[in-house]
Design a protein around this motif. Structure first.
Motif, mmCIF file in Angstrom:
data_model
loop_
_atom_site.group_PDB
_atom_site.id
_atom_site.type_symbol
_atom_site.label_atom_id
_atom_site.label_comp_id
_atom_site.label_asym_id
_atom_site.label_seq_id
_atom_site.Cartn_x
_atom_site.Cartn_y
_atom_site.Cartn_z
ATOM 1 N N VAL A 30 39.740 56.796 19.266
ATOM 2 C CA VAL A 30 38.869 57.392 20.289
ATOM 3 C C VAL A 30 39.483 57.153 21.664
ATOM 4 O O VAL A 30 39.818 56.015 22.019
ATOM 5 N N ALA A 84 33.613 63.465 19.304
ATOM 6 C CA ALA A 84 33.582 62.705 20.560
ATOM 7 C C ALA A 84 32.522 63.359 21.438
ATOM 8 O O ALA A 84 32.786 64.339 22.145
ATOM 9 N N VAL A 89 30.083 58.386 19.757
ATOM 10 C CA VAL A 89 30.850 58.995 18.670
ATOM 11 C C VAL A 89 29.887 59.251 17.517
ATOM 12 O O VAL A 89 29.107 58.364 17.138
#
Length: 628
Positions: free
Chosen positions: A399, A617, A622
């Motif tokens: 991420v 995202a 998330v």
């Protein structure tokens, strides 16, 4: 001279045929009797129908709608008479007599030519008799019109005024002024002290009963009208689904044939099997949809007839006729209100084809799109998730945490496993074998190994142009051994060797590449962020086709993250904050389904290596979706 015009005569005949014709004998009603379903038939027709079909039964099934009606103890003769039909027939007979009469005076012996018609007598009268008619005081209240006015429709036939209170059949000379609410019948004064006395029976004034029950009946109209609307909508939905199913079946069969042409020799048997399966599905689903339509049509017809009859009776019938019919009508409407309405399987019109991955496999039919369910959401420590890659080896997810200036590695349960600090805000991240490709605001591309150590860094322009040519790098994707970087400033995609980042090629694209993905055919999916479309381009940047996502039949305001599997393209779309959707399209750009909605602000999306999970995202968090 004809008294009625041809159109008027035709209208009278239509009324007779539509409302006064028995559905059994197809003749004008004779002593019409009313069943619980509000259908009427001649008394003698019902007697013959019952004797022939239900001789020993204690019920009778309506020949039209097949609804059961309990047979009275005394038989068909005791079914309620339909006085409305009898009255309508009488009025039409009166009107028809005007058509066939010779239009001569009905009073004088000379049979002079009639010039007027008295609605109260009722008689045709000549000019002389009309003068005499006006001289009698008792006749001054009568309505008299010229034949011209009658022909032109300026006056109408008067309805015979019914008696306000009918006579009691049990007690001679008494009129029925009361209504026994216990027995649901009209009664006279003697009945209240003999057959319907308190406290065993409760009764009220007939006028009060009529008013109360009309109001009670009216309350049943609205829910049934709403049910009618829903049934009509269901009917329209079924019709649309049938069209969609036929289109999908034709399209799918074409795709199957195209695929079969490529490997005809090896897949003839499979082609036949799948074609047969399509036909079986099509036939089965059309049958189900047809059965659903028929069920809806029957229910709709029942409600329409019952509701219209109830409205007509409430509006047009006399008080005795209304009260005589009320128990049956009320019972019927309540039964229709409580009746379970048919439901339709919303997936019946879904049918598509996915090519098989094996060279000799034709593929498989997908008769229902899989559902995606939110299984996990985490936001701890995240300060603006702007990119994500769920294909990191070892079932890990990378991420890009923008404001924390780092890329964070999570496992599939949302537990943080590693953090890679960066010199600037990250914009994009992509997994390549055991490495991570990262783009940040320094407008360079950095390669990190699995331990979080930077391996090397490269630029997207030739060395001689670094610092001279303006770039704005916002996305990255990897195909085989090639890294592809989207440059929004120049509207280009640059290709680099994964071993050292050296520039291979620069390809111009129409859409500014803010988001990139590579599909199973090595085509590049380009999304421009705030643009309303997504372009699918070839390796040379040539536009192949575009996808224009829509929400509620309206084109979206933004298209963002994209990803692909072997049979579909996934796009994050939205119309602002908290309106995010994830849409699924086939490889030709046709919409398949909305797999997620209500997202906050989805930026980039990614599938896990096995294709069973989708990671989003969603800016503030998330989200992980499981394929069900």
């Amino acid at each position: 001279m004809a008294f009625f015009k041809p159109a008027q005569i035709s209208a009278l005949e239509k009324i007779r045929k539509d409302y006064l014709e028995c559905s059994i004998c197809h003749e004008e009603y004779t002593e019409p009797k009313l069943l619980d379903c509000l259908h009427s038939f001649c008394k003698h027709c019902l007697l013959e129908y019952h004797t022939t079909n239900y001789k020993d039964a204690k019920m009778l099934i309506c020949p039209l709608c097949r609804k059961e009606t309990q047979l009275p103890e005394t038989g068909v003769e005791d079914f309620k008479s339909n006085f409305i039909l009898t009255g309508l027939a009488s009025q039409l007979e009166q009107v028809s007599s005007l058509e066939h009469s010779k239009l001569v005076c009905n009073l004088c012996e000379e049979k002079n030519k009639a010039t007027h018609f008295c609605y109260d007598c009722p008689m045709f009268i000549c000019a002389n008799c009309y003068k005499m008619h006006k001289k009698f005081p008792s006749l001054l209240s009568h309505t008299v019109a010229t034949l011209k006015d009658v022909r032109d429709g300026k006056t109408a036939m008067k309805k015979t005024k019914p008696k306000r209170h009918p006579e009691c059949q049990t007690h001679e000379g008494e009129v029925m002024r009361f209504y026994c609410t216990t027995c649901d019948v009209m009664i006279c004064r003697d009945c209240t002290v003999i057959d319907h006395c308190k406290p065993q029976h409760e009764y009220i004034d007939c006028n009060q009963a009529s008013s109360t029950y009309k109001q009670s009946l009216t309350q049943l109209f609205t829910p049934l009208e709403e049910t009618m609307k829903k049934l009509e909508q269901s009917q329209a939905t079924a019709s649309t689904m049938k069209d969609n199913l036929n289109i999908a079946a034709k399209r799918t069969m074409a795709e199957v044939k195209n695929r079969a042409d490529e490997i005809r020799a090896e897949v003839t048997a499979q082609e036949s099997r799948i074609m047969d399966e399509i036909q079986t599905i099509l036939k089965d689903r059309n049958k189900k949809l047809k059965e659903f339509e028929q069920a809806v049509s029957v229910n709709l017809h029942q409600i329409q007839q019952s509701l219209q009859s109830a409205k007509d009776i409430s509006k047009n019938s006399s008080m005795p006729d209304f009260l005589a019919s009320y128990p049956t009508i009320s019972k019927d409407l309540k039964g229709l209100t409580d009746q379970n309405q048919p439901k339709i399987d919303s997936t019946l019109d879904h049918l598509r084809f996915t090519p098989g991955v094996c060279d000799i496999s034709l593929g498989n039919l997908i008769i229902k799109e899989p559902r995606w369910e939110l299984c996990l959401e985490y936001d701890e420590g995240i300060n603006r998730a702007v990119d994500i890659d769920a294909s990191v080896p070892g079932d890990e997810i990378a991420v890009a945490d923008f404001f924390n200036s780092k890329v964070v590695i999570y496992d599939t349960k949302g537990h943080q496993k590693k953090s890679i600090p960066l010199p600037s805000y990250p914009l994009a991240v992509a997994a390549f074998q055991n490495q991570l490709v990262i783009v940040d605001l320094t407008n360079s591309v950095k390669m990190y190994n699995r331990n979080g150590n930077k391996m090397f860094e490269f630029h997207t322009v030739p060395h001689s142009e670094v610092g001279k040519t303006s770039v704005d790098l916002e996305c990255v994707a990897v195909i085989k051994d090639t890294i592809m970087v989207g440059d929004v400033k120049r509207s280009v995609i640059t290709k680099h060797r994964s071993s050292d980042g050296s520039l291979i090629d620069t390809v111009s694209v129409q859409t500014k590449p803010r988001f990139l993905a590579i599909d199973s055919k090595d085509r590049v999916v380009v999304s421009g962020g705030n643009r309303q479309q997504v372009d699918i381009v070839g390796v040379n940047g040539a536009l192949l086709f575009s996808i224009n996502p829509m929400i509620d039949s309206q084109q979206v305001t933004s298209c963002r993250g994209v990803c692909c599997d072997s049979s579909a393209i996934y796009i994050a779309v939205g119309n602002g904050v908290d309106t995010g959707h994830i849409h699924q399209y086939d490889t030709q750009g046709r919409f398949l389904s909305c797999i997620a909605q209500g997202l906050h602000d989805p930026r980039k999306i990614s599938l896990t290596s096995d294709g069973q999970q989708l990671a989003v995202a969603d800016y503030l968090s998330v989200k992980i979706y499981n394929k069900v």
